[in-house]
Design an enzyme around this catalytic site. Structure first.
Site, mmCIF file in Angstrom:
data_model
loop_
_atom_site.group_PDB
_atom_site.id
_atom_site.type_symbol
_atom_site.label_atom_id
_atom_site.label_comp_id
_atom_site.label_asym_id
_atom_site.label_seq_id
_atom_site.Cartn_x
_atom_site.Cartn_y
_atom_site.Cartn_z
ATOM 1 N N HIS A 6 0.860 -1.289 -0.009
ATOM 2 C CA HIS A 6 -0.011 0.075 0.071
ATOM 3 C C HIS A 6 0.777 1.370 0.055
ATOM 4 C CE1 HIS A 6 -2.801 2.872 2.206
ATOM 5 N NE2 HIS A 6 -3.624 2.412 1.262
ATOM 6 N N ARG A 7 0.643 2.154 -1.115
ATOM 7 C CA ARG A 7 1.560 3.453 -1.197
ATOM 8 C C ARG A 7 3.019 2.808 -1.248
ATOM 9 N NH1 ARG A 7 -1.134 7.266 3.051
ATOM 10 N NH2 ARG A 7 -3.321 6.323 3.107
ATOM 11 N N GLU A 33 0.073 -0.774 -4.619
ATOM 12 C CA GLU A 33 -1.186 0.310 -4.806
ATOM 13 C C GLU A 33 -0.279 1.759 -4.798
ATOM 14 O OE1 GLU A 33 -4.316 2.966 -2.896
ATOM 15 O OE2 GLU A 33 -2.221 2.738 -2.332
ATOM 16 N N ASP A 35 -1.418 6.198 -5.561
ATOM 17 C CA ASP A 35 -2.499 7.114 -5.589
ATOM 18 C C ASP A 35 -2.086 8.321 -6.827
ATOM 19 O OD1 ASP A 35 -4.060 6.475 -3.092
ATOM 20 O OD2 ASP A 35 -2.011 6.723 -2.305
ATOM 21 N N HIS A 48 -0.489 10.671 -2.112
ATOM 22 C CA HIS A 48 -1.558 10.511 -1.517
ATOM 23 C C HIS A 48 -2.737 11.664 -1.218
ATOM 24 C CE1 HIS A 48 -4.795 9.682 1.621
ATOM 25 N NE2 HIS A 48 -4.936 8.632 0.858
ATOM 26 N N GLU A 108 -4.892 4.469 -8.055
ATOM 27 C CA GLU A 108 -6.207 4.728 -7.449
ATOM 28 C C GLU A 108 -6.268 6.419 -7.862
ATOM 29 O OE1 GLU A 108 -6.699 5.214 -2.992
ATOM 30 O OE2 GLU A 108 -8.319 6.572 -3.467
ATOM 31 N N LYS A 110 -7.408 9.582 -7.472
ATOM 32 C CA LYS A 110 -7.724 10.721 -6.319
ATOM 33 C C LYS A 110 -8.611 11.681 -7.023
ATOM 34 C CE LYS A 110 -6.312 8.696 -2.304
ATOM 35 N NZ LYS A 110 -7.323 8.283 -1.483
ATOM 36 N N ASP A 228 0.559 -1.898 4.317
ATOM 37 C CA ASP A 228 1.939 -0.890 4.442
ATOM 38 C C ASP A 228 3.176 -1.802 4.749
ATOM 39 O OD1 ASP A 228 0.249 1.183 4.251
ATOM 40 O OD2 ASP A 228 -0.025 1.537 6.621
HETATM 41 O O1 G3P Z 1 -6.694 1.690 -2.574
HETATM 42 C C1 G3P Z 1 -6.761 1.522 -1.266
HETATM 43 C C2 G3P Z 1 -6.608 2.694 -0.226
HETATM 44 O O2 G3P Z 1 -5.431 3.095 -0.476
HETATM 45 C C3 G3P Z 1 -7.817 3.690 -0.262
HETATM 46 O O3 G3P Z 1 -7.580 4.554 0.945
HETATM 47 O O4 G3P Z 1 -6.781 6.708 1.814
HETATM 48 O O5 G3P Z 1 -5.111 4.976 1.748
HETATM 49 O O6 G3P Z 1 -5.883 5.848 -0.426
HETATM 50 P P1 G3P Z 1 -6.377 5.632 1.027
HETATM 51 CA CA CA Z 2 -4.991 4.849 -2.153
#
Ligand code: G3P
Ligand code: CA
Length: 239
Positions: A6-7, A33, A35, A48, A108, A110, A228
């Site tokens: 994640h990120r 993942e 953003d 993000h 993602e 945004k 993460d």
């Molecule tokens: O894509 C899953 C998750 O990343 C969504 O929430 O706020 O971490 O971008 P956020």
């Molecule tokens: Ca995200």
């Protein structure tokens, strides 16, 4: 169960930076993942928040800066002095990094605060330029964005992101249409998610950093989790 960083490996590296994604590219995980937002000169950048305040030494909205201006800021020191000099990556930088791997890339969009008109077409074009159409998943909390992707590039996998608990995740998602449902950990154990799974939905869950929850989600039958700390989760699930 698939694991997505994640990120990037954001528990150990500054989120959404080259350092975080290089670390992820070396791990035995299914994907990453990230953003994306749009700059003033309509470049796709990986970050993000709508502003650079939290994750750089600057301040202000991404949308008000050109890419060249954003590149002048330090996106590493806020996390640790060790990462001083990390620059904001473009989407192209990250796609290039993963060109030689088999990882899936969840992009993602945004667009839930600022719509960034036309961002969907720019992302589709960039993904095609790197010949990664079959490896990406485009997701958004803004389901209008998902619908635009569906109309312009129906062959791309799409996921609807949810922060809320819906009565009928499966039926709603089919209407957009999207191929998968991305729900929060707080939502994942609700009746409506179990029903969606029973109906054959592809469900992925964000953001899961707790080993016990990861094990419970595996039992539940979700397709994937976003974490993460992918190294910790991979090793715990292997035990
Ligand atoms: O894509 C899953 C998750 O990343 C969504 O929430 O706020 O971490 O971008 P956020
Ligand atoms: Ca995200």
């Amino acid at each position: 169960m698939d694991i997505f960083a994640h990120r990037g490996v954001s528990a150990r590296y500054p989120e959404n930076t080259i350092a975080a994604f290089v670390a992820a590219s070396k791990l035995p995980i299914v994907g990453i993942e990230l953003d994306v937002h749009l700059t003033a000169d309509r470049e796709l950048v990986v970050i993000h928040d709508e502003t650079i305040d939290r994750t750089s030494n600057g301040s202000g909205y991404v949308k008000d800066y050109t890419l060249q201006e954003l590149r002048a800021f330090d996106f590493g020191s806020w996390f640790s002095p060790e990462f001083e000099g990390e620059r904001i990556p473009t989407l192209g930088d990250i796609l290039e990094l993963f060109a030689g791997t088999n990882h899936r890339i969840n992009i993602e969009l945004k667009t839930d605060i600022f719509p960034y008109n036309g961002i969907e077409a720019l992302v589709i074009k960039e993904v095609a330029a790197y010949q990664m159409t079959e490896r990406v998943i485009l997701s958004s909390f803004n389901h209008e964005s998902i619908q635009i992707v569906s109309q312009r590039a129906p062959y791309i996998e799409k996921a609807a992101l949810f922060a809320e608990i819906l009565v009928d995740f499966y039926g709603y998602t089919a209407q957009i249409p999207a191929n998968a449902i991305h729900v929060s950990l707080a939502t994942a154990f609700r009746k409506s998610v179990k029903e969606a799974l029973n109906e054959g939905a592809v469900v992925r869950v964000y953001t899961v950093n707790d080993v016990e929850y990861a094990k419970q989600l595996q039992q539940l039958g979700v397709q994937a989790i976003f974490t993460d700390d992918p190294e910790k989760i991979v090793s715990a699930l292997a035990d």
